[in-house]
Design a protein around this motif. Structure first.
Motif, mmCIF file in Angstrom:
data_model
loop_
_atom_site.group_PDB
_atom_site.id
_atom_site.type_symbol
_atom_site.label_atom_id
_atom_site.label_comp_id
_atom_site.label_asym_id
_atom_site.label_seq_id
_atom_site.Cartn_x
_atom_site.Cartn_y
_atom_site.Cartn_z
ATOM 1 N N SER A 161 18.850 3.544 -17.610
ATOM 2 C CA SER A 161 17.928 2.622 -16.500
ATOM 3 C C SER A 161 18.589 3.215 -15.206
ATOM 4 O O SER A 161 19.547 3.206 -14.890
ATOM 5 N N ALA A 162 17.195 3.392 -14.429
ATOM 6 C CA ALA A 162 17.609 3.403 -12.963
ATOM 7 C C ALA A 162 18.364 2.245 -12.395
ATOM 8 O O ALA A 162 18.139 1.038 -12.561
ATOM 9 N N ALA A 163 19.635 2.765 -11.704
ATOM 10 C CA ALA A 163 20.420 1.660 -11.108
ATOM 11 C C ALA A 163 20.957 1.815 -9.815
ATOM 12 O O ALA A 163 20.894 2.959 -9.143
ATOM 13 N N ASP A 164 20.910 0.630 -9.109
ATOM 14 C CA ASP A 164 21.575 0.639 -7.908
ATOM 15 C C ASP A 164 22.967 0.065 -8.030
ATOM 16 O O ASP A 164 23.334 -0.846 -8.551
ATOM 17 N N ALA A 165 23.905 0.564 -7.054
ATOM 18 C CA ALA A 165 25.356 0.005 -6.818
ATOM 19 C C ALA A 165 25.642 -0.355 -5.612
ATOM 20 O O ALA A 165 25.347 0.231 -4.555
ATOM 21 N N TRP A 166 26.570 -1.291 -5.456
ATOM 22 C CA TRP A 166 27.134 -1.660 -3.945
ATOM 23 C C TRP A 166 28.429 -2.522 -4.308
ATOM 24 O O TRP A 166 29.044 -2.586 -5.545
ATOM 25 N N PHE A 167 28.818 -2.886 -3.070
ATOM 26 C CA PHE A 167 30.149 -3.856 -3.346
ATOM 27 C C PHE A 167 29.991 -5.023 -2.619
ATOM 28 O O PHE A 167 29.198 -5.354 -1.626
ATOM 29 N N GLU A 168 30.680 -6.082 -3.205
ATOM 30 C CA GLU A 168 30.828 -7.457 -2.464
ATOM 31 C C GLU A 168 32.398 -7.334 -1.896
ATOM 32 O O GLU A 168 33.453 -7.165 -2.685
ATOM 33 N N TYR A 169 32.684 -8.132 -0.746
ATOM 34 C CA TYR A 169 33.601 -8.339 -0.303
ATOM 35 C C TYR A 169 34.118 -9.474 0.691
ATOM 36 O O TYR A 169 33.084 -10.081 0.893
ATOM 37 N N GLY A 170 35.007 -9.944 0.649
ATOM 38 C CA GLY A 170 35.409 -11.170 1.500
ATOM 39 C C GLY A 170 36.656 -11.622 1.425
ATOM 40 O O GLY A 170 37.550 -10.881 0.772
ATOM 41 N N ASP A 171 37.490 -12.728 2.178
ATOM 42 C CA ASP A 171 38.720 -13.213 1.974
ATOM 43 C C ASP A 171 39.012 -14.093 1.122
ATOM 44 O O ASP A 171 39.937 -15.009 1.034
ATOM 45 N N ASP A 172 37.902 -14.444 0.075
ATOM 46 C CA ASP A 172 38.118 -15.605 -0.598
ATOM 47 C C ASP A 172 38.419 -14.563 -2.252
ATOM 48 O O ASP A 172 37.600 -13.918 -2.679
ATOM 49 N N PRO A 173 39.425 -15.273 -2.675
ATOM 50 C CA PRO A 173 39.979 -14.506 -3.929
ATOM 51 C C PRO A 173 39.074 -14.524 -4.959
ATOM 52 O O PRO A 173 38.977 -13.550 -5.919
ATOM 53 N N ALA A 174 38.066 -15.623 -5.027
ATOM 54 C CA ALA A 174 37.232 -15.680 -6.148
ATOM 55 C C ALA A 174 35.869 -14.937 -5.812
ATOM 56 O O ALA A 174 34.754 -14.718 -6.575
ATOM 57 N N SER A 218 30.906 5.063 -3.448
ATOM 58 C CA SER A 218 31.982 4.581 -2.504
ATOM 59 C C SER A 218 31.156 4.196 -1.167
ATOM 60 O O SER A 218 30.086 4.255 -0.908
ATOM 61 N N PHE A 219 32.066 3.342 -0.338
ATOM 62 C CA PHE A 219 31.525 2.775 0.950
ATOM 63 C C PHE A 219 32.574 2.888 1.644
ATOM 64 O O PHE A 219 33.806 2.414 1.559
ATOM 65 N N ASP A 220 32.358 3.144 3.186
ATOM 66 C CA ASP A 220 33.542 3.056 4.285
ATOM 67 C C ASP A 220 33.296 1.698 4.913
ATOM 68 O O ASP A 220 32.369 1.657 5.424
ATOM 69 N N LEU A 221 34.155 0.847 4.813
ATOM 70 C CA LEU A 221 34.165 -0.472 5.299
ATOM 71 C C LEU A 221 35.056 -0.451 6.506
ATOM 72 O O LEU A 221 36.095 0.039 6.671
ATOM 73 N N PHE A 222 34.265 -0.980 7.674
ATOM 74 C CA PHE A 222 34.923 -1.216 8.911
ATOM 75 C C PHE A 222 35.025 -2.615 9.543
ATOM 76 O O PHE A 222 34.189 -3.482 8.996
ATOM 77 N N GLY A 223 36.139 -2.934 10.102
ATOM 78 C CA GLY A 223 36.171 -4.244 10.322
ATOM 79 C C GLY A 223 37.760 -4.519 11.140
ATOM 80 O O GLY A 223 38.257 -3.608 11.499
ATOM 81 N N PRO A 224 38.099 -5.754 11.046
ATOM 82 C CA PRO A 224 39.470 -6.081 11.874
ATOM 83 C C PRO A 224 40.490 -5.326 11.231
ATOM 84 O O PRO A 224 40.430 -4.645 10.144
ATOM 85 N N PRO A 225 41.509 -5.425 11.828
ATOM 86 C CA PRO A 225 42.775 -4.682 11.122
ATOM 87 C C PRO A 225 42.974 -4.871 9.888
ATOM 88 O O PRO A 225 43.226 -6.166 9.632
ATOM 89 N N MET A 226 43.036 -4.052 9.051
ATOM 90 C CA MET A 226 43.295 -4.248 7.646
ATOM 91 C C MET A 226 44.546 -4.821 7.298
ATOM 92 O O MET A 226 44.629 -5.462 6.416
ATOM 93 N N TYR A 227 45.540 -4.527 8.217
ATOM 94 C CA TYR A 227 46.918 -5.024 7.835
ATOM 95 C C TYR A 227 47.029 -6.531 8.257
ATOM 96 O O TYR A 227 48.297 -6.856 8.042
#
Length: 607
Positions: free
Chosen positions: A538-551, A573-582
């Protein structure tokens, strides 16, 4: 000055005789006498001429006629308040004769008074005569114990006393005055002394051949101190000069005094012995100049200053090439942002920046640091630390560092043709200028790969795509793989991707499959998220979900990507930009949606 008659009387008894021309006379004339009244030529004051007169003890008498001395006599003398008798002898040449009568009263061998007058002597008679006693100056003395003159321009009258040989005063204002130190004090001839500057002046009184020297001290007392500027603002960490101008009670400026500097609140403003004030805290303090017991005041307002940067250092690591920058920043009381800037020196590339960091508005040094990746091998960079607040901007001097050799740079690419019996694995390798070897690793567990392809040589300084054909495995089994390369600088491994052999078409409405893969290219402000999707027909769409909550109960979704409708894994894939990753841990997962439903992959942590 008018002469005042004393009460002294001097009676001089004279024996007289007469002679004929060329022949002594056989008879004697009756004695002649002189009754002398004595007067002082000047004021008669206690301790003055009268006192000196009473101390005389010798008397010289002289009778002259023209230039001829007829009689001269030196006798002991006992002065009396009323009358003193002195016998004297002079030969008269006729019953009446005019002679010049002179006397000198002495104290020992020193003359005290002198006087003379003409007298007409008559045999058998007493002739009255008045002799004005003129003082004989034996010395001059200036005043003792002059008071200290405490202001420039103050005046003082000096008296130079003329003295008798007895030590008694003739005149308390006699003589003329000069100053040997006119820079300290000047004096007019009449004895008016004027203070000019601090010091000791030698003052000389002169009368005839006599002189005396006295000392006058000038030391101006500080009456007030003007501190300048009266009020000024000083940025924290900055110094400003204060000056103090003391004056005496006449308003004359005073120089050469030691000034003691202090402040009312050293936690706000400090000051050194030269009057250089430094702001060290926010607030207001009084600047105090003290001389003796006199103070002068000014105000200093310490305000936030421009930040300061210092102690910039660089630490390098080679696998992969990373640089850790450390420095100290002093906010100087103002709300301060700081960041690092760096760039290769041999190119015109724009400098890279770290995100601005707010370090507050304190008055203590704040250590700051960051680690950057993706540096080029064998390249010289320049780095600096920058800080800014409302009062200004400060950046350090550039610090240069050169990177060494780097391990290979690798990237795992999606597998192609995962159908029995083979699958083609792909990846890119940059040997970074050193001879290198690469291979693929795969297995059913991404944490413990079990199979490797044979190592193959590669070189160069650009990314090269490489492949390897391996058995596809059983239908329905998920395999994990990655690219690995090694050179003299180290070994690098790409992210794990996966394939699953799906040869049997799925019926419409079958839920898709979603697999979350490790992130790659993790840098200060970006990371690349990876996943695979199996649309299952079936035709599919894909994405990512992210955040600072472990769940990921609260999360952010990336943009959707179309991944087709096949039955084989499709990488996305997706290029994520944001605050310093470290600086914090992120959590993410792959999500695939078709008409058959929505499937979420496992949650993966990235830090």
């Amino acid at each position: 000055m008018s002469a005042m008659r004393g009460s002294m009387m001097l009676a001089v008894l004279l024996a007289a005789s007469c002679t004929e021309t060329g022949v002594d006379a056989p008879f004697t004339l009756e004695p002649a006498a002189v009754a002398v009244s004595l007067e002082f030529a000047g004021e008669v004051a206690a301790g003055g001429p009268r006192s000196a007169y009473m101390k005389t003890n010798r008397l010289e008498l002289r009778f002259t006629s023209g230039s001829t001395t007829r009689e001269e006599q030196l006798v002991e003398f006992a002065p009396a308040d009323t009358e003193s008798h002195v016998p004297a002898y002079v030969r008269l040449r006729s019953p009446t004769e005019e002679l010049q009568f002179a006397l000198e009263l002495r104290f020992g061998a020193d003359a005290v008074f002198r006087g003379s007058t003409p007298v007409m002597l008559r045999a058998g008679r007493t002739t009255p005569a008045t002799v004005v006693l003129k003082p004989v100056v034996a010395g001059i003395a200036g005043p003792d114990g002059l008071p200290v003159m405490t202001a420039y321009g103050d005046t003082l009258r000096l008296d130079g006393a003329a003295l008798f040989a007895t030590g008694d005063t003739i005149d308390a204002s006699a003589g003329t005055w000069t100053s040997l130190d006119p820079g300290v004090a000047t004096v007019a001839e009449d004895g008016i002394l004027v203070a000019r500057s601090d010091g000791t002046a030698r003052l000389v009184a002169r009368l005839d051949a006599f002189s005396d020297t006295v000392l006058a001290e000038v030391f101006a007392e500080v009456s007030a101190i003007d501190v300048s500027p009266s009020n000024q603002s000083i940025p924290v960490g900055v110094t400003r000069q204060y000056t103090a101008s003391p004056v005496d009670r006449r308003g004359n400026p005073i120089t050469g005094r030691t000034i003691v500097w202090s402040t009312s609140d050293p936690s706000v403003v400090t000051i050194d012995a030269a009057g250089m004030a430094k702001a060290v805290g926010i607030g207001t303090a009084r600047v105090i100049a003290t001389i003796g017991g006199t103070d002068g005041h000014a105000s200093a307002s310490a305000e936030p200053g421009a930040p300061l940067t210092e102690n910039l250092t660089v630490r390098l690591a080679s696998s992969p090439i990373t640089a850790t920058f450390d420095a100290d920043v002093f906010p100087n009381g103002g709300q301060t942002d700081t960041w690092f800037e760096w760039a290769p020196v041999s190119t015109s590339a724009q400098a890279s920046l770290t995100i601005r960091r707010d370090i507050g508005a304190g008055l203590l040094r704040v250590p700051v640091g960051t680690t950057v990746q993706g540096l080029l091998p064998r390249t010289t960079y320049e780095v600096r630390i920058v800080a800014t607040n409302a009062a200004g901007r400060h950046e350090s001097e550039g610090l240069f560092f050169t990177t060494g050799d780097a391990p290979p740079t690798v990237k795992t690419l999606p597998a192609a043709g995962p159908t029995p019996p083979d699958v083609t694995l792909s990846g890119t390798v940059n040997a970074n200028g050193l001879p290198a070897m690469y291979w693929f690793e795969w297995g059913t567990d991404s944490t413990a790969v079990s199979v490797s392809t044979a190592a193959q040589p590669i070189s160069g300084s650009t990314a090269t795509t490489v492949t390897a054909v391996v058995p596809s495995g059983a239908v329905g089994t998920t395999w994990y793989f990655r690219i690995v390369a090694s050179n003299a600088a180290g070994t690098s491994a790409g992210a794990f991707l996966s394939w699953t052999v799906m040869t049997t078409p799925q019926p419409p409405g079958t839920a898709p499959l979603a697999t979350t893969l490790p992130a790659t290219d993790i840098k200060d402000f970006r990371a690349t998220l990876h996943g695979t999707a199996v649309p299952n027909g079936s035709a599919a769409d894909a994405w990512f979900e992210y955040g600072d909550d472990p769940a990921l109960s609260v999360s952010t979704a990336t943009a959707m990507q179309a991944v087709g409708s096949g039955n084989s894994p499709v990488a996305f894939s997706f290029d994520l930009f944001g605050p310093p990753m470290y600086q914090q841990t992120f959590y993410y997962r792959a999500v695939v949606r078709t008409a058959g439903g929505t499937t979420r992959g496992a949650i993966v942590a990235m830090n």
